[in-house]
Every structure is written in C-alpha cells, then in structure tokens.
Design a protein around this motif. Structure first.
Motif, PDB file in Angstrom:
ATOM      1  N   GLY A  13      -2.052  19.206  -8.250  1.00 13.48           N
ATOM      2  CA  GLY A  13      -0.983  20.039  -8.042  1.00 13.48           C
ATOM      3  C   GLY A  13       0.072  19.671  -7.054  1.00 13.48           C
ATOM      4  O   GLY A  13       0.880  20.750  -6.552  1.00 13.48           O
ATOM      5  N   SER A  14      -0.130  18.635  -6.373  1.00 20.47           N
ATOM      6  CA  SER A  14       0.757  18.160  -5.301  1.00 20.47           C
ATOM      7  C   SER A  14       1.555  16.771  -5.497  1.00 20.47           C
ATOM      8  O   SER A  14       1.331  16.326  -6.593  1.00 20.47           O
ATOM      9  CB  SER A  14       0.040  17.907  -3.921  1.00 20.47           C
ATOM     10  N   GLU A  15       2.616  16.752  -4.816  1.00 21.71           N
ATOM     11  CA  GLU A  15       3.538  15.555  -5.143  1.00 21.71           C
ATOM     12  C   GLU A  15       2.616  14.249  -4.923  1.00 21.71           C
ATOM     13  O   GLU A  15       1.829  13.869  -4.146  1.00 21.71           O
ATOM     14  CB  GLU A  15       4.621  15.555  -3.991  1.00 21.71           C
ATOM     15  N   GLN A  16       2.923  13.114  -5.895  1.00 18.17           N
ATOM     16  CA  GLN A  16       2.453  12.087  -5.795  1.00 18.17           C
ATOM     17  C   GLN A  16       3.123  10.943  -4.650  1.00 18.17           C
ATOM     18  O   GLN A  16       4.184  10.842  -4.260  1.00 18.17           O
ATOM     19  CB  GLN A  16       2.971  11.092  -7.092  1.00 18.17           C
ATOM     20  N   ILE A  17       2.148  10.319  -4.054  1.00 19.69           N
ATOM     21  CA  ILE A  17       2.465   9.305  -2.839  1.00 19.69           C
ATOM     22  C   ILE A  17       2.461   7.903  -3.830  1.00 19.69           C
ATOM     23  O   ILE A  17       1.409   7.572  -4.223  1.00 19.69           O
ATOM     24  CB  ILE A  17       1.445   9.359  -1.761  1.00 19.69           C
ATOM     25  N   ARG A  18       3.330   7.091  -3.169  1.00 19.88           N
ATOM     26  CA  ARG A  18       3.233   5.748  -3.851  1.00 19.88           C
ATOM     27  C   ARG A  18       2.847   4.644  -2.673  1.00 19.88           C
ATOM     28  O   ARG A  18       3.442   4.389  -1.575  1.00 19.88           O
ATOM     29  CB  ARG A  18       4.739   5.354  -4.295  1.00 19.88           C
ATOM     30  N   ILE A  19       2.061   3.850  -2.952  1.00 17.69           N
ATOM     31  CA  ILE A  19       1.693   2.747  -2.112  1.00 17.69           C
ATOM     32  C   ILE A  19       1.849   1.343  -2.913  1.00 17.69           C
ATOM     33  O   ILE A  19       1.223   0.933  -3.989  1.00 17.69           O
ATOM     34  CB  ILE A  19      -0.239   2.817  -1.892  1.00 17.69           C
ATOM     35  N   ASP A  20       2.829   0.553  -2.495  1.00 12.24           N
ATOM     36  CA  ASP A  20       2.845  -0.801  -2.853  1.00 12.24           C
ATOM     37  C   ASP A  20       1.975  -1.769  -2.321  1.00 12.24           C
ATOM     38  O   ASP A  20       1.368  -1.815  -1.337  1.00 12.24           O
ATOM     39  CB  ASP A  20       4.256  -1.306  -2.478  1.00 12.24           C
ATOM     40  N   TRP A  21       1.403  -2.820  -3.174  1.00 10.27           N
ATOM     41  CA  TRP A  21       0.529  -3.553  -2.944  1.00 10.27           C
ATOM     42  C   TRP A  21       0.695  -4.911  -3.430  1.00 10.27           C
ATOM     43  O   TRP A  21       1.412  -5.378  -4.528  1.00 10.27           O
ATOM     44  CB  TRP A  21      -1.042  -2.939  -3.309  1.00 10.27           C
ATOM     45  N   LYS A  22      -0.267  -6.077  -2.782  1.00  8.25           N
ATOM     46  CA  LYS A  22      -0.143  -7.314  -3.080  1.00  8.25           C
ATOM     47  C   LYS A  22      -1.410  -8.105  -2.802  1.00  8.25           C
ATOM     48  O   LYS A  22      -2.422  -7.301  -2.309  1.00  8.25           O
ATOM     49  CB  LYS A  22       1.003  -8.054  -2.351  1.00  8.25           C
ATOM     50  N   PRO A  23      -1.616  -9.342  -2.921  1.00  7.96           N
ATOM     51  CA  PRO A  23      -3.038  -9.884  -2.524  1.00  7.96           C
ATOM     52  C   PRO A  23      -3.291  -9.619  -1.138  1.00  7.96           C
ATOM     53  O   PRO A  23      -2.420  -9.702  -0.296  1.00  7.96           O
ATOM     54  CB  PRO A  23      -3.154 -11.329  -3.014  1.00  7.96           C
ATOM     55  N   GLY A  24      -4.397  -8.912  -0.762  1.00  9.70           N
ATOM     56  CA  GLY A  24      -5.018  -9.103   0.558  1.00  9.70           C
ATOM     57  C   GLY A  24      -4.813  -7.357   0.978  1.00  9.70           C
ATOM     58  O   GLY A  24      -5.230  -6.832   2.252  1.00  9.70           O
ATOM     59  N   SER A  25      -4.019  -6.463   0.124  1.00 12.71           N
ATOM     60  CA  SER A  25      -3.811  -5.158   0.364  1.00 12.71           C
ATOM     61  C   SER A  25      -4.996  -4.401   0.233  1.00 12.71           C
ATOM     62  O   SER A  25      -5.869  -4.797  -0.551  1.00 12.71           O
ATOM     63  CB  SER A  25      -2.804  -4.511  -0.230  1.00 12.71           C
ATOM     64  N   MET A  26      -5.227  -3.220   1.104  1.00  7.49           N
ATOM     65  CA  MET A  26      -6.289  -2.568   0.927  1.00  7.49           C
ATOM     66  C   MET A  26      -6.102  -0.999   1.098  1.00  7.49           C
ATOM     67  O   MET A  26      -5.168  -0.648   1.765  1.00  7.49           O
ATOM     68  CB  MET A  26      -7.473  -2.727   2.105  1.00  7.49           C
ATOM     69  N   LEU A  27      -6.501  -0.045  -0.027  1.00 10.54           N
ATOM     70  CA  LEU A  27      -6.332   1.342   0.113  1.00 10.54           C
ATOM     71  C   LEU A  27      -7.524   1.821  -0.199  1.00 10.54           C
ATOM     72  O   LEU A  27      -8.495   1.415  -0.973  1.00 10.54           O
ATOM     73  CB  LEU A  27      -5.289   1.602  -1.077  1.00 10.54           C
ATOM     74  N   VAL A  28      -7.540   3.454   0.283  1.00 10.12           N
ATOM     75  CA  VAL A  28      -8.978   4.159  -0.171  1.00 10.12           C
ATOM     76  C   VAL A  28      -8.324   5.479  -0.493  1.00 10.12           C
ATOM     77  O   VAL A  28      -7.652   6.227   0.278  1.00 10.12           O
ATOM     78  CB  VAL A  28      -9.863   4.160   1.202  1.00 10.12           C
ATOM     79  N   PRO A  29      -8.407   5.672  -1.878  1.00  5.59           N
ATOM     80  CA  PRO A  29      -8.212   7.197  -2.322  1.00  5.59           C
ATOM     81  C   PRO A  29      -9.043   8.124  -1.721  1.00  5.59           C
ATOM     82  O   PRO A  29     -10.213   8.395  -1.758  1.00  5.59           O
ATOM     83  CB  PRO A  29      -8.381   6.891  -3.628  1.00  5.59           C
ATOM     84  N   PRO A  30      -8.472   9.430  -1.138  1.00 10.55           N
ATOM     85  CA  PRO A  30      -8.977  10.410  -0.471  1.00 10.55           C
ATOM     86  C   PRO A  30      -9.924  11.229  -1.646  1.00 10.55           C
ATOM     87  O   PRO A  30      -9.555  11.003  -3.021  1.00 10.55           O
ATOM     88  CB  PRO A  30      -8.063  11.368  -0.027  1.00 10.55           C
ATOM     89  N   LEU A  31     -11.051  11.982  -1.275  1.00  7.60           N
ATOM     90  CA  LEU A  31     -11.991  12.594  -2.017  1.00  7.60           C
ATOM     91  C   LEU A  31     -11.238  13.426  -2.955  1.00  7.60           C
ATOM     92  O   LEU A  31     -10.406  14.232  -2.798  1.00  7.60           O
ATOM     93  CB  LEU A  31     -12.721  13.567  -1.108  1.00  7.60           C
ATOM     94  N   GLN A  32     -11.563  13.140  -4.339  1.00  6.70           N
ATOM     95  CA  GLN A  32     -10.718  14.126  -5.529  1.00  6.70           C
ATOM     96  C   GLN A  32      -9.231  13.938  -5.576  1.00  6.70           C
ATOM     97  O   GLN A  32      -8.746  14.722  -6.241  1.00  6.70           O
ATOM     98  CB  GLN A  32     -11.279  15.512  -5.692  1.00  6.70           C
TER      99      GLN A  32
END
Length: 307
Positions: free
Chosen positions: A207-226
């Motif tokens: 129900g909320s706005e989308q956030i964009r994360i650009d990535w390449k080799p070596g990038s790390m991201l962690v999606p929050p709970l649910q």
C-alpha cells in the motif's frame, strides 16, 4: 553492517586479512555464513579434543563454521589481501544472553554437528526436496549450475543451501538478460549480495510507494520484514545474486523463517508473490525504458490481465 531490513535479527561484517597473515583463533555461540569476495586462503576448524581440519577456499567460495568450533582464517597469498563478507545471528544471540564470556568463551562442544570428520568440508552435497542442497562448503557460487524455478518467472534459476546444521541458510539465484523476477515478500534479514550483472530492485510495504535501489557486482541490500521486493536485470549480462538469510527447512525459526510454501505462491491463492498480470502497469513501463537505454531487447512474456 547493520542494515534496516534485518530488524535486529542478524547482521553482516566485512573482514580483510593482510597479505600472508592469519586472523587469531576464535569461537562463538552465534552462526556465521562466510562468502569470499577476493583472494584465496584456508581455514582450520576444530573443537578442543578433536582433530583439526583445514580446507582451502578462493573468491566465490561459501562456507559455514560449525557452531562454537574454534576456527582460524589464513590468507594464502603473500602479495595481496583477502576480503570476505559474513552474515551472523550475533545480534539475536548477544541480546538473548547479554553475557560476552558465555558467547565467546563457552567450552560446549556441539558433537551433533562436528566431531572432526575428515570430509566435513569436502563431502559431496546432499540433494534435499525441491531445489535444496545440504552442504558445508561450496567451492564457487559464481559458476555453480542452478535449477529452474518456474514459479518465480522469466526463466530464473536457483539453488538453496542448508549449511552446517544452522538455522540460517543461503541461496543463489540467476535471471537472464532482458528479464525481471516476480515481486514477493518474506521475513527479515535476507542479505542479498550481487555477484554479477547490473540492475535495480523495487521495494515497498504493501500500500505504500516503491523505493528503487540500483545495484551492480558487490552491492548488498536487505528487504525489510514483509516488504514486497522485485529484482530487475537492466544490463546486458545475466544477473546472479547470493542471499544469506533465515529460512532453514530442517531447523526453522518461527517468526523469522520464510514460509517456503507461500513465497512463490500467488497472492490470489493466499501466498506472498505478485504475478506479472497483477503488478502495477508502471513496473513494466519502467523496465522497458531501462532496457532501451542499454539497447537490450525485453524477453518478458506479454501480460494478460486477470479478471
């Protein structure tokens, strides 16, 4: 590295070992998954009173040390550093016991996990149900052959690893040029590390706005709970990533583990995945625009709206 998406349940750190040097021997009561980012070397593992076992690794290797076993990492190169990234459940364990000596100076031996077996880090992986594999050491994730995952869409492939009798596991996924995966959601703490390719991820709470994360080799991201999240290959090579996370099928952690039966099942069927025909139209438009910038043709199927 404590990213918001972990919810305080696990964390990561990066360690660099100088050329020709070794880290001090250590042991601890929290789990640890290790991925080698660069260099080559070896690790010795032992419990008090058991044989010491040493195995070699290099860039692309994944392994886990048995819980509370002594271990020591060695840089096997005399002219360059080694760098690795590790994901641990130290925050949970330290918060639970809040006693450093108990966590770091505990003599307990987990004989159900490790007794000095000679082949502990060299035995052939054991295939489990579905795309799961049980192993303690993967020589090179970058070239590992993966299995088809039709439910996630777009020709994607995947292998999931049960490692060292842990509650934390890992998986590797790859998706082809000109494609993106279906949006899905799950529990906290999935550390997604990009191994190859270039693209972006959209993340959003329902129900909320989308956030964009650009990535390449070596990038790390962690999606929050649910939070829903969706990975897009916006480059001209296949995109592959490693996720170190909760979700063991053998030793699940209620409240933290993924519901493996729901993670690739449609929302319309009571699952946690958004099918292509149910996603917002702007998602496909954005992706087509990104492919046009690099002159890559889309390989996505035509979308037919349901209902």
């Amino acid at each position: 590295i404590g990213l918001e998406g972990t919810g305080g349940t696990n964390d990561a750190y990066i360690c660099e070992i100088p050329a020709g040097q070794s880290l001090k021997p250590q042991r601890h009561l929290y789990e640890e998954l290790i991925y080698i980012l660069s260099g080559r070397g070896a690790t010795a593992v032992w419990y008090d009173g058991s044989p010491k076992r040493t195995f070699e690794w290099h860039e692309g290797s994944l392994f886990a040390v048995p819980l509370n076993a002594w271990h020591q990492h060695h840089n096997g190169q005399g002219d360059r550093t080694v760098r690795y990234v590790a994901v641990t459940d130290a925050p949970l364990v330290l918060d639970l016991f809040h006693n450093m000596d108990f966590v770091f100076q505990n003599p307990f031996v987990f004989a159900d996990r490790f007794t000095g077996q000679e082949d502990y880090f060299s035995a052939e992986p054991k295939s489990l149900v579905g795309r799961f594999m049980e192993t303690n050491f993967v020589p090179d994730l970058r070239s590992l052959r993966l299995a088809e995952w039709k439910e996630r869409g777009a020709g994607g492939t995947n292998i999931m690893f049960e490692v060292a009798g842990n509650t934390m596991i890992a998986h590797v996924s790859e998706f082809p040029i000109g494609t993106y995966k279906k949006a899905h959601r799950h529990g906290p703490g999935a550390h997604v590390i990009i191994l190859s390719g270039k693209g972006y991820t959209l993340m959003w709470p329902e129900g909320s706005e989308q956030i964009r994360i650009d990535w390449k080799p070596g990038s790390m991201l962690v999606p929050p709970l649910q939070w829903f999240h969706q990975h897009f290959n916006a480059g001209d090579t296949p995109a592959r990533y490693l996720a170190m996370r909760w979700g063991s099928k053998k030793y699940p952690m209620p409240g933290l583990a993924w519901n493996q039966d729901n993670v690739d099942k449609s929302l319309r069927a009571g699952g946690d995945q958004i099918e292509y025909e149910d996603e917002a139209p702007q998602i496909r438009r954005l992706f087509d625009g990104e492919l046009a910038k690099v002159r890559v043709a889309s390989r996505m199927p035509a979308v037919v709206k349901v209902g």
